[in-house]
Design a protein around this motif. Structure first.
Motif, PDB file in Angstrom:
ATOM      1  N   UNK A 120     -42.432  47.925  84.298  1.00 38.37           N
ATOM      2  CA  UNK A 120     -42.534  46.816  85.178  1.00 38.37           C
ATOM      3  C   UNK A 120     -42.543  46.964  86.531  1.00 38.37           C
ATOM      4  N   UNK A 121     -41.697  47.661  86.809  1.00 40.16           N
ATOM      5  CA  UNK A 121     -41.670  48.015  88.359  1.00 40.16           C
ATOM      6  C   UNK A 121     -42.765  48.933  88.909  1.00 40.16           C
ATOM      7  N   UNK A 122     -43.232  49.750  87.857  1.00 38.30           N
ATOM      8  CA  UNK A 122     -44.335  50.592  88.048  1.00 38.30           C
ATOM      9  C   UNK A 122     -45.663  49.736  88.343  1.00 38.30           C
ATOM     10  N   UNK A 123     -45.839  48.766  87.438  1.00 39.86           N
ATOM     11  CA  UNK A 123     -46.901  47.777  87.515  1.00 39.86           C
ATOM     12  C   UNK A 123     -46.715  47.011  88.721  1.00 39.86           C
ATOM     13  N   UNK A 124     -45.907  46.527  88.955  1.00 38.96           N
ATOM     14  CA  UNK A 124     -45.330  45.769  90.309  1.00 38.96           C
ATOM     15  C   UNK A 124     -45.704  46.677  91.655  1.00 38.96           C
ATOM     16  N   UNK A 125     -45.457  47.868  91.733  1.00 38.11           N
ATOM     17  CA  UNK A 125     -45.710  48.616  92.857  1.00 38.11           C
ATOM     18  C   UNK A 125     -47.154  49.020  92.862  1.00 38.11           C
ATOM     19  N   UNK A 126     -47.473  49.342  91.656  1.00 40.43           N
ATOM     20  CA  UNK A 126     -49.126  49.506  91.794  1.00 40.43           C
ATOM     21  C   UNK A 126     -49.907  48.266  92.555  1.00 40.43           C
ATOM     22  N   UNK A 127     -49.850  47.054  91.830  1.00 33.76           N
ATOM     23  CA  UNK A 127     -50.298  45.888  92.149  1.00 33.76           C
ATOM     24  C   UNK A 127     -50.123  45.850  93.934  1.00 33.76           C
ATOM     25  N   UNK A 128     -48.841  45.947  94.249  1.00 31.90           N
ATOM     26  CA  UNK A 128     -48.557  45.580  95.468  1.00 31.90           C
ATOM     27  C   UNK A 128     -49.421  46.587  96.604  1.00 31.90           C
ATOM     28  N   UNK A 129     -49.276  47.849  96.069  1.00 35.38           N
ATOM     29  CA  UNK A 129     -49.950  49.089  97.002  1.00 35.38           C
ATOM     30  C   UNK A 129     -51.336  48.409  96.990  1.00 35.38           C
TER      31      UNK A 129
END
Length: 181
Positions: A120-129
């Motif tokens: 979940x954190x990886x997906x969030x970070x990817x989308x935010x970047x």
């Protein structure tokens, strides 16, 4: 934060949209770059030609080279500008993150449905970047194009102007000596 069906579906829907926007931005960057690259490549070729010219040029050659120097500057960028490789690297990184987030989300939706917070954190970070790059990169690109392109163009123009003035003086001196004789 944990991976849920709604969260994974949202990531799976948002990541490709961001990737598409990034791809459009890269395309637009390349389109904006095409004309200044052609102009500056011609200017650089003309400058190299003057550096290879030995002895006084013919009046025709001098007129041709002087015509290559516009009275006013153009927004331009050297074909070897380092910003090109940086843009490509940034967008490659963003595309890789977004494709990875898309794959993780789809894989999670397709089977392994445990509430993994790292995913979940990886997906969030990817989308935010992805959002950050897609919204800020055009401003940084415009700034880089303006600064680097203007600097390089001015160097080429000044080199051509200096050469043309010296050659013009040499031709005038040669003509004056011919009329004095």
């Amino acid at each position: 934060m944990k991976m849920t069906e709604t969260y994974a579906a949202t990531i799976a829907a948002v990541a490709p949209v961001l990737w598409l926007v990034a791809a459009v931005e890269v395309h637009q960057f390349l389109q904006r770059l095409a004309e200044p690259l052609r102009y500056n490549a011609g200017l650089a070729r003309t400058r190299r030609r003057t550096e290879r010219t030995e002895g006084p040029p013919t009046p025709e050659l001098l007129a041709e080279i002087e015509a290559a120097i516009p009275p006013e500057g153009h927004a331009s960028m050297d074909a070897e500008a380092p910003i090109k490789s940086r843009v490509a690297a940034v967008y490659l990184f963003v595309a890789s993150l977004l494709v990875s987030a898309e794959g993780v989300s789809l894989a999670w939706l397709g089977g392994a449905r445990h509430a993994d917070s790292a995913l979940a954190w990886f997906c969030l970070a990817s989308v935010l970047v992805g959002f950050l790059i897609v919204t800020s990169a055009p401003a940084f690109l415009a700034h880089g194009e303006a600064v680097y392109g203007h600097h390089q163009m001015n160097q080429d123009m000044e080199g051509l102007r200096t050469w043309a003035r010296a050659q013009r003086r040499a031709l005038e001196d040669q003509e004056n000596r011919g009329t004095d004789a």
